[in-house]
Write an enzyme that holds these catalytic residues in place. Structure first.
Site, PDB file in Angstrom:
ATOM      1  N   CYS A 185     -16.131  -8.740  -2.108  1.00  0.00           N
ATOM      2  CA  CYS A 185     -16.081  -9.641  -3.153  1.00  0.00           C
ATOM      3  C   CYS A 185     -17.512 -10.310  -3.763  1.00  0.00           C
ATOM      4  CB  CYS A 185     -15.213 -10.940  -3.113  1.00  0.00           C
ATOM      5  SG  CYS A 185     -13.495 -10.282  -2.467  1.00  0.00           S
TER       6      CYS A 185
ATOM      7  N   GLU B 275     -10.401  -2.348  -4.919  1.00  0.00           N
ATOM      8  CA  GLU B 275      -9.861  -1.446  -4.187  1.00  0.00           C
ATOM      9  C   GLU B 275      -8.601  -1.111  -4.608  1.00  0.00           C
ATOM     10  OE1 GLU B 275      -8.606  -0.077   0.397  1.00  0.00           O
ATOM     11  OE2 GLU B 275      -9.466  -2.160   0.057  1.00  0.00           O
TER      12      GLU B 275
ATOM     13  N   ARG C 171       0.649  -1.373   0.073  1.00  0.00           N
ATOM     14  CA  ARG C 171      -0.168   0.177   0.025  1.00  0.00           C
ATOM     15  C   ARG C 171       0.873   1.395  -0.177  1.00  0.00           C
ATOM     16  NH1 ARG C 171      -5.587  -0.433   0.868  1.00  0.00           N
ATOM     17  NH2 ARG C 171      -6.188  -2.404   1.193  1.00  0.00           N
TER      18      ARG C 171
ATOM     19  N   ASP D 122     -13.391   5.528 -10.648  1.00  0.00           N
ATOM     20  CA  ASP D 122     -13.440   6.868 -10.746  1.00  0.00           C
ATOM     21  C   ASP D 122     -12.507   7.461 -11.782  1.00  0.00           C
ATOM     22  OD1 ASP D 122     -14.486   9.441 -10.198  1.00  0.00           O
ATOM     23  OD2 ASP D 122     -13.761   9.276  -7.951  1.00  0.00           O
TER      24      ASP D 122
ATOM     25  N   GLU E  22      -1.276  -8.358   4.156  1.00  0.00           N
ATOM     26  CA  GLU E  22      -2.541  -8.314   4.616  1.00  0.00           C
ATOM     27  C   GLU E  22      -3.318  -9.774   4.263  1.00  0.00           C
ATOM     28  OE1 GLU E  22      -4.940  -4.912   3.005  1.00  0.00           O
ATOM     29  OE2 GLU E  22      -3.237  -3.719   3.342  1.00  0.00           O
TER      30      GLU E  22
ATOM     31  N   HIS F 275     -18.087  -8.104   2.910  1.00  0.00           N
ATOM     32  CA  HIS F 275     -17.445  -9.189   1.947  1.00  0.00           C
ATOM     33  C   HIS F 275     -17.526  -8.376   0.694  1.00  0.00           C
ATOM     34  CE1 HIS F 275     -16.660 -12.003   4.986  1.00  0.00           C
ATOM     35  NE2 HIS F 275     -17.743 -12.500   5.031  1.00  0.00           N
TER      36      HIS F 275
END
Length: 638
Positions: free
Chosen positions: A606, A337, A296, A394, A326, A604
């Protein structure tokens, strides 16, 4: 009765008329006012199509002729631009069409050029894409993507069975970025051409501009700005790590050398001291998927490096993203994400690849960017990867960019949409009927560009700085100005961007879309209909539509401000965008996550599933939801 009795005969007469007659009819329709065209031509023909298909359940000669005539009406509308694309969508055809059968029939026609224009090939609604709404076209695109994925995975499995791990020893030019470009492209060694054609000045400006951006001379290597500097740091540190402990300091590899110091500084960046993608425990290749591993706190560097190392064929496999450190397993939510965070970083002014246009709230290519072609190619590839893997972004790009990606011409109308003030000014110049244009506007065939404080005058034609704009040549001036702003000035950036985009999105299905529909394919439906989301929601774990906690949830959602609704949607589904079919097309689940407690809601992403404890009051639920939504980033426990 009129439609059923006369429309088939009328369509037959039109199609049998001489070519010049049909051409005149198209021109006539293009001059119709929007209301007349919609009510007297389009609506009756659409009504006939819908009723005839519902009654007969098959394609009759009358239906096919009506579709062919309607295609001429749509051609006229392309000229006059009176009706929006959705004025030609047929809901019945879009919803009931057998996507796979019609796609297969259409591809047979496409693969046999002799049948493309009026031949005897099988009929397919795909040959008349104006009838299909964006959702139907999206289904066609993903049918094509699924075929490509299945073929690529099957080929990779066979290759692995036959050759084992040696199947990775492919030619280097099959990579997204070849070895030579990856080693040197980021260091700014390649010559790049200015919009005015000056390659030597581009090289010098690249060095000077980098110093201006970093505020340092040659010692500011770690603080280079932009993707080129980031790529350079990655490649340098990779060279260091590959050189081993026995480096010869006389060759620049000693512990105190600039290369080694820079590498050590890069390694120490970040709060968690996570391993680089190449050093982490997650396997970087797989026969069934394209794997991207990122940290990240080094998102852009890792993402572009991971994408650049891929073989082009691997990009056609399903994408799997792993955030190093993660626990999240990518079943869809992790890559959502990943793309959102990556696009947000790429749009940052720190990289200087795109410039924000406040009038239209969009981003356009920076004509003065110092970045190399490989960075713009990777940006285009990111956009193509998102579409190919059905992830909404976006990414507010203007319509002219999508038209260019579809090889459609752009002009003054497009500039007016992207930069309204400039577009109106050029339009006023064309319509000006006052005193002398030359004396009033004082323009020449040139444009001024600001290259990091160095204002340059770029001629629009040979000797343009000395040619005044007059009544006689103002149309030529406007054409050249529009062409420069939308094409010439950003040719290098766009061609690289388009090459990256088309690695994945250059199949026949993408050509069914118009520019507005491609924009919606990328960014989703701008309308967020939470009532439709509520109507189509499913409940699990003991919840039902009448459970008080469920009713409180939807009351809370409806009372949120629009930005808060977007944040909730992102927390729930992993994206704050609505898919092409609207929120009602999402398969979302509200699942009971135990009795009343202080536990926060989780999701969740997904599977679009919200895990909600059965809170004792609406106020407590609101407090818990707000806290969860405001702190929603990452996967697993920290």
């Amino acid at each position: 009765h009129f439609a059923k009795a006369l429309l088939p005969r009328l369509c037959s007469i039109i199609l049998g008329a001489h070519k010049a007659t049909r051409h005149l009819l198209v021109k006539w329709w293009s001059d119709y006012p929007a209301e007349l065209l919609e009510q007297r031509v389009v609506a009756p023909m659409q009504s006939y199509l819908t009723k005839e298909l519902m009654a007969t359940k098959k394609l009759t000669i009358g239906v096919m002729n009506a579709i062919k005539v309607l295609s001429k009406v749509e051609e006229a509308n392309q000229i006059g631009r009176k009706l929006p694309p959705d004025g030609f969508y047929n809901q019945l055809i879009s919803e009931k069409m057998d996507v796979q059968d019609h796609y297969t029939a259409w591809r047979q026609t496409q693969d046999q050029p002799s049948r493309r224009h009026g031949g005897d090939g099988p009929f397919s609604f795909c040959s008349y894409p104006f009838l299909l709404d964006p959702r139907a076209k999206s289904n066609l695109l993903h049918i094509e993507a699924r075929f490509q994925m299945e073929q690529t995975v099957a080929h990779a499995r066979m290759e692995q069975q036959l050759y084992g791990s040696s199947n990775r020893t492919r030619e280097d030019d099959s990579r997204v970025i070849s070895g030579k470009q990856r080693s040197y492209g980021g260091a700014g060694s390649s010559s790049q051409e200015d919009p005015d054609g000056s390659s030597n000045r581009r090289q010098r400006r690249s060095d000077d501009g980098r110093k201006q951006l970093s505020g340092r001379g040659s010692g500011g290597g770690v603080e280079r700005q932009g993707l080129r500097g980031l790529f350079f740091n990655i490649l340098r540190s990779r060279f260091d790590s590959n050189a081993g402990s026995g480096r010869d300091s006389s060759n620049g590899g000693g512990p105190d050398s600039p290369m080694s110091i820079e590498s050590q500084l890069v390694r120490r960046e970040g709060s968690m001291h996570l391993p680089r993608p190449a050093d982490c425990q997650v396997q970087g290749t797989h026969s069934d998927m394209c794997i991207v591993r990122v940290r990240r706190n080094h998102l852009v560097e890792d993402a572009l490096d991971e994408i650049a190392r891929q073989y082009k064929r691997d990009l056609f496999k399903p994408l799997r993203v792993h955030f190093i450190g993660e626990e999240g397993i990518d079943a869809g939510g992790v890559k959502k994400e990943f793309f959102q965070l990556l696009v947000g970083e790429l749009l940052s002014p720190d990289y200087g690849m795109l410039v924000y246009q406040p009038e239209s709230n969009t981003y356009w290519f920076n004509a003065c960017s110092l970045e190399g072609e490989e960075q713009f190619m990777l940006m285009g590839l990111v956009l193509g990867l998102a579409i190919y893997n059905r992830v909404l972004l976006d990414f507010p790009l203007p319509l002219p960019l999508y038209k260019k990606l579809l090889s459609q011409p752009v002009g003054l109308r497009d500039l007016e949409e992207m930069q309204p003030m400039l577009g109106r000014s050029l339009r006023q110049l064309l319509h000006y009927d006052g005193p002398s244009v030359e004396d009033t506007f004082c323009l020449t065939f040139s444009v001024e560009m600001d290259y990091f404080g160095d204002v340059r005058t770029i001629p629009l034609k040979q000797g343009g700085e000395d040619i005044p704009v007059t009544e006689e040549n103002r149309h030529e001036y406007v054409e050249l100005m529009v062409d420069y702003l939308l094409n010439r000035s950003i040719r290098r950036q766009f061609e690289a961007f388009a090459a990256g985009f088309k690695i994945l999105c250059d199949g026949p299905a993408i050509r069914l879309f118009n520019a507005c529909e491609v924009e919606r394919l990328v960014c989703g439906n701008p309308n967020l209909d939470f009532d439709a989301l509520e109507r189509n929601a499913k409940y699990d774990g003991g919840f039902t539509v009448s459970t008080p906690a469920v009713q409180w949830l939807w009351q809370i959602v409806k009372e949120l401000a629009i930005e808060e609704k977007k944040m909730f949607l992102k927390f729930f589904t992993g994206s704050d965008r609505s898919p092409i079919g609207g929120l009602g097309s999402l398969k979302c689940i509200i699942q009971r996550d135990g009795p009343d407690s202080n536990k926060l809601p989780t999701s969740h992403t997904c599977f679009n599933t919200l895990l909600l404890p059965e809170y004792s009051s609406k106020e407590k639920m609101l407090d818990r939801i707000e806290l969860a939504v405001m702190n929603a980033e990452g996967f697993g426990l920290e």
